[in-house]
Structure formats: structure tokens, C-alpha cells
Scaffold this active site. Structure first.
Site, PDB file in Angstrom:
ATOM      1  N   SER A 130     -16.341  79.246  39.881  1.00 44.56           N
ATOM      2  CA  SER A 130     -16.718  78.885  41.275  1.00 44.56           C
ATOM      3  C   SER A 130     -16.157  78.088  42.070  1.00 44.56           C
ATOM      4  O   SER A 130     -15.708  77.050  41.822  1.00 44.56           O
ATOM      5  CB  SER A 130     -18.284  78.199  40.574  1.00 44.56           C
ATOM      6  OG  SER A 130     -19.044  77.738  41.367  1.00 44.56           O
TER       7      SER A 130
ATOM      8  N   LYS B 139     -30.406  82.302  36.509  1.00 39.99           N
ATOM      9  CA  LYS B 139     -31.432  81.933  37.557  1.00 39.99           C
ATOM     10  C   LYS B 139     -32.850  82.175  37.446  1.00 39.99           C
ATOM     11  O   LYS B 139     -33.605  81.769  37.951  1.00 39.99           O
ATOM     12  CB  LYS B 139     -30.605  82.805  38.841  1.00 39.99           C
ATOM     13  CG  LYS B 139     -29.528  82.380  39.486  1.00 39.99           C
ATOM     14  CD  LYS B 139     -29.366  83.035  40.936  1.00 39.99           C
ATOM     15  CE  LYS B 139     -28.030  82.486  41.667  1.00 39.99           C
ATOM     16  NZ  LYS B 139     -27.834  83.227  42.749  1.00 39.99           N
TER      17      LYS B 139
ATOM     18  N   ASN C 190     -31.830  78.707  42.198  1.00 40.42           N
ATOM     19  CA  ASN C 190     -30.730  78.561  41.941  1.00 40.42           C
ATOM     20  C   ASN C 190     -30.300  77.209  41.980  1.00 40.42           C
ATOM     21  O   ASN C 190     -29.055  76.468  42.257  1.00 40.42           O
ATOM     22  CB  ASN C 190     -29.653  79.189  42.946  1.00 40.42           C
ATOM     23  CG  ASN C 190     -29.785  78.643  44.439  1.00 40.42           C
ATOM     24  OD1 ASN C 190     -30.826  78.242  44.886  1.00 40.42           O
ATOM     25  ND2 ASN C 190     -28.762  78.955  45.291  1.00 40.42           N
TER      26      ASN C 190
ATOM     27  N   ASP D  84     -30.382  80.436  48.191  1.00 39.15           N
ATOM     28  CA  ASP D  84     -29.689  81.651  48.654  1.00 39.15           C
ATOM     29  C   ASP D  84     -30.314  82.282  50.000  1.00 39.15           C
ATOM     30  O   ASP D  84     -29.579  82.611  50.724  1.00 39.15           O
ATOM     31  CB  ASP D  84     -29.622  82.684  47.748  1.00 39.15           C
ATOM     32  CG  ASP D  84     -28.884  82.423  46.367  1.00 39.15           C
ATOM     33  OD1 ASP D  84     -27.937  81.641  46.653  1.00 39.15           O
ATOM     34  OD2 ASP D  84     -29.061  82.730  45.275  1.00 39.15           O
TER      35      ASP D  84
ATOM     36  N   GLY E 111     -28.887  97.308  48.530  1.00 35.56           N
ATOM     37  CA  GLY E 111     -29.005  96.800  47.185  1.00 35.56           C
ATOM     38  C   GLY E 111     -30.284  96.494  46.650  1.00 35.56           C
ATOM     39  O   GLY E 111     -31.469  96.288  47.632  1.00 35.56           O
ATOM     40  N   ALA E 112     -30.393  96.259  45.359  1.00 38.96           N
ATOM     41  CA  ALA E 112     -31.875  95.985  45.038  1.00 38.96           C
ATOM     42  C   ALA E 112     -31.711  95.037  43.723  1.00 38.96           C
ATOM     43  O   ALA E 112     -32.566  95.015  42.828  1.00 38.96           O
ATOM     44  CB  ALA E 112     -32.521  97.216  44.369  1.00 38.96           C
ATOM     45  N   GLY E 113     -30.724  94.308  43.543  1.00 38.41           N
ATOM     46  CA  GLY E 113     -30.578  93.275  42.592  1.00 38.41           C
ATOM     47  C   GLY E 113     -31.147  91.976  42.792  1.00 38.41           C
ATOM     48  O   GLY E 113     -31.984  91.814  44.021  1.00 38.41           O
TER      49      GLY E 113
ATOM     50  N   ASN F 196     -30.808 101.895  48.234  1.00 37.71           N
ATOM     51  CA  ASN F 196     -30.038 101.521  47.064  1.00 37.71           C
ATOM     52  C   ASN F 196     -29.485 102.529  46.584  1.00 37.71           C
ATOM     53  O   ASN F 196     -30.433 103.628  46.563  1.00 37.71           O
ATOM     54  CB  ASN F 196     -31.171 100.723  46.064  1.00 37.71           C
ATOM     55  CG  ASN F 196     -30.360 100.026  44.648  1.00 37.71           C
ATOM     56  OD1 ASN F 196     -29.445  99.300  44.906  1.00 37.71           O
ATOM     57  ND2 ASN F 196     -30.863 100.536  43.846  1.00 37.71           N
ATOM     58  N   ARG F 197     -28.542 102.505  45.913  1.00 34.99           N
ATOM     59  CA  ARG F 197     -28.133 103.660  45.140  1.00 34.99           C
ATOM     60  C   ARG F 197     -28.935 104.263  44.042  1.00 34.99           C
ATOM     61  O   ARG F 197     -29.069 105.491  43.761  1.00 34.99           O
ATOM     62  CB  ARG F 197     -26.634 103.542  44.299  1.00 34.99           C
ATOM     63  CG  ARG F 197     -25.868 104.655  44.142  1.00 34.99           C
ATOM     64  CD  ARG F 197     -24.447 104.211  43.707  1.00 34.99           C
ATOM     65  NE  ARG F 197     -23.609 103.593  44.686  1.00 34.99           N
ATOM     66  CZ  ARG F 197     -22.291 103.200  44.498  1.00 34.99           C
ATOM     67  NH1 ARG F 197     -21.947 103.036  43.448  1.00 34.99           N
ATOM     68  NH2 ARG F 197     -21.908 102.812  45.657  1.00 34.99           N
TER      69      ARG F 197
ATOM     70  N   TYR G 110     -17.388  87.660  49.312  1.00 28.67           N
ATOM     71  CA  TYR G 110     -16.856  86.549  50.136  1.00 28.67           C
ATOM     72  C   TYR G 110     -15.266  86.756  49.582  1.00 28.67           C
ATOM     73  O   TYR G 110     -14.597  85.826  50.039  1.00 28.67           O
ATOM     74  CB  TYR G 110     -17.164  85.266  50.023  1.00 28.67           C
ATOM     75  CG  TYR G 110     -17.189  84.718  48.662  1.00 28.67           C
ATOM     76  CD1 TYR G 110     -16.294  84.241  48.048  1.00 28.67           C
ATOM     77  CD2 TYR G 110     -18.636  84.510  47.840  1.00 28.67           C
ATOM     78  CE1 TYR G 110     -16.311  83.531  46.711  1.00 28.67           C
ATOM     79  CE2 TYR G 110     -18.788  84.033  46.588  1.00 28.67           C
ATOM     80  CZ  TYR G 110     -17.658  83.611  45.971  1.00 28.67           C
ATOM     81  OH  TYR G 110     -17.696  82.942  44.808  1.00 28.67           O
TER      82      TYR G 110
END
Length: 277
Positions: A19, A68, A89, A108, A131-133, A154-155, A218
Site C-alpha cells: 500500500s 471493505k 474504506n 473511493d 467493470g462490475a466489481g 462488463n465481460r 495506477y
């Protein structure tokens, strides 16, 4: 100097050694001359860890994967947006006499909204979310809070449709992505992060359909998605900006002080370059 009056902050996660938050927050605390320290912690048991934070007098803590969602079971109160997102978070401990109350927040979405706000006014704009997380939930609900119209792709279609239904937005099947035009595109998946650094979540030829492209990854700082977008004239927003701004929101929640943004940014960049030369 650490002494009997030093305020305690930290981050709990597993893994947590990687982190960048300790470097960022300790630099900010030192810059403002606050008697406080921020440490990484990898708990063996979440319930024991939470009781420890409370009993040891921590003033606040960050929470990262995989805790989380599970941390929410232990809290006295949860911020309404964090409850919508279904993840926390940030912990804020407040003492009143002998009682210690802990409130959970999610910064976030504040980080992603602030990062985007540097290049686009979100109110009334259309944003395609990839995405869907958990990250997609935080970014998506944040966009909705800001008044944006969200489209989700999303895939895995079933998971994508489930999150789209939860957020009350439209799901876009992969076969229809070429038909979509939006004001911004945000990648919330790990595509673009090692060991998939050469991959992109959408075909590069579609990127001109989105004037603003943001990637929450990042490391690397300039993902292939952002490089492809910049080459096609899009405004780009990197994941380090979101990381910085979510941390800045945490810092203000804990200290009541305005975050030293330049110091936090410089520290993050230095830490990232040290780990990923």
C-alpha cells in the site's frame, strides 16, 4: 516524535505491505505538524482487529481488500452513500466520555468524482463504466450522486446486469459497445495492471467515442488504455489521481484539516517510481 499524545491511524488489509497509503498519509501529517502516525496492519482476524483498533484508541483507519464489506458488520453507523455502495474504506472513531463510536465511510467515490471533475462537469453527463466489481460499485454510485447518467459494460454479462439493475442504469452488451457514445469512459477493472499491462478493456478504435478516459489502475501510471486514448486526442485521468483524492477525503474526515494535496501527490509519485522504476 511519537509519544503518549500521538494520534493513531492505519490501514488494514491482506495483503497490505504494497500500500502507498502510509507514505501518503504520513507525509501529509508531518507537513501539517500533526502529532500522529499512520501504520499498515495485516490482521489475522477482522473481529479481533476491529476490537483492537477501538480499544487501543485509534482515531481512524483505512480499510482495503478483502475487508471493505465484512467490516460493516462491526460499525455503529454507516454513511448513507457507503451503505448504497455496500462497502466501507474509511473508519472514524469518536470518543464521548468512556464511549467510543465508529462510523464507516466510503471515500473511493469521492476520489473518482474529484479526479474526473478536473476535466469534466459530471452533472447531466453520460459515463460508460467498465467493470462490475467493488470498484465499479463505488465509482458508479458516486457518478449517480453527482448527477451523471451511467452505462455499464462488463465481460461477464450476468454480473454486469446484476450491478446495472442495482444501480438503476443500462447494461451494454459487448456486441453493442461500438454503438455507444458517451462523455467519459472509466475502466474499473484490473485490465492494464501487471501481468496484463499490454491489454485494454475496450478496443482502442472505439476510444474517440469518449472525450474523457479514466483508468483506476495506477501501476503503471500510464496504462495502455490511457496511452491509446491520449494518442486519439482524449483527455486522460490516471488512477493515482483517484488514489490521492480518496486519501485526501480520508485525511479531512480524520483531522478536520484541508489535505496538503501537493505533498500527497509528490509523495505518491515518488513511492510509485521507487517501486516501479
Amino acid at each position: 516524535m511519537i509519544n503518549g499524545h500521538t494520534q493513531l491511524f492505519g490501514i488494514i488489509g491482506d495483503p497490505v505491505a504494497h500500500s502507498l497509503s502510509p507514505a501518503m498519509h504520513n507525509a501529509a501529517l508531518a507537513h501539517l505538524g500533526l502529532n500522529a502516525v499512520y501504520v499498515p496492519m495485516r490482521p489475522a482476524d477482522l473481529a479481533d482487529a476491529f476490537r483492537g483498533l477501538r480499544s487501543l484508541g485509534f482515531a481512524g483507519a483505512s480499510v482495503t481488500v478483502p475487508f471493505k464489506v465484512a467490516i460493516m458488520d462491526f460499525l455503529d453507523a454507516i454513511d448513507p452513500v457507503a451503505r448504497k455502495i455496500g462497502a466501507v474504506n474509511t473508519l472514524v472513531f469518536e470518543r464521548t466520555g468512556a464511549a467510543i463510536r465508529c462510523t464507516g465511510h466510503n471515500t473511493d467515490w469521492l476520489g473518482s468524482n474529484r479526479a474526473l471533475a478536473e476535466v469534466i462537469d459530471l452533472a447531466g453527463r453520460t459515463v460508460l463504466l467498465i467493470g462490475a466489481g467493488g470498484a465499479a460499485r463505488a465509482v458508479g454510485f458516486g457518478l449517480i450522486e453527482a448527477g451523471a447518467h451511467v452505462l455499464l459494460a462488463n465481460r461477464t454479462e450476468a454480473k454486469g446486469r446484476e450491478l446495472a439493475h442495482l444501480m438503476g442504469c443500462r447494461f451494454i452488451p459487448a456486441a453493442e459497445l461500438s454503438l455507444i457514445r458517451a462523455d467519459a469512459l472509466i475502466n474499473t477493472t484490473s485490465v492494464g495492471m501487471a501481468p496484463h499491462a499490454d491489454e485494454v478493456p475496450v478496443a482502442p478504435e472505439l476510444l474517440p467515442h469518449f472525450p474523457v478516459v479514466m483508468d483506476i489502475v495506477y501501476a503503471p501510471l500510464a496504462t495502455r488504455l490511457l496511452r491509446e486514448a491520449a494518442a486519439r486526442g482524449c483527455h486522460t485521468v490516471n488512477g493515482l489521481t483517484m488514489l490521492q483524492y480518496q486519501g485526501a477525503a480520508q485525511f479531512t474526515l480524520w483531522t478536520g484539516r484541508e489535505s496538503p494535496d501537493a505533498v500527497m501527490r509528490q509523495t505518491l509519485l515518488a513511492a510509485l517510481r521507487e517501486r516501479h522504476p
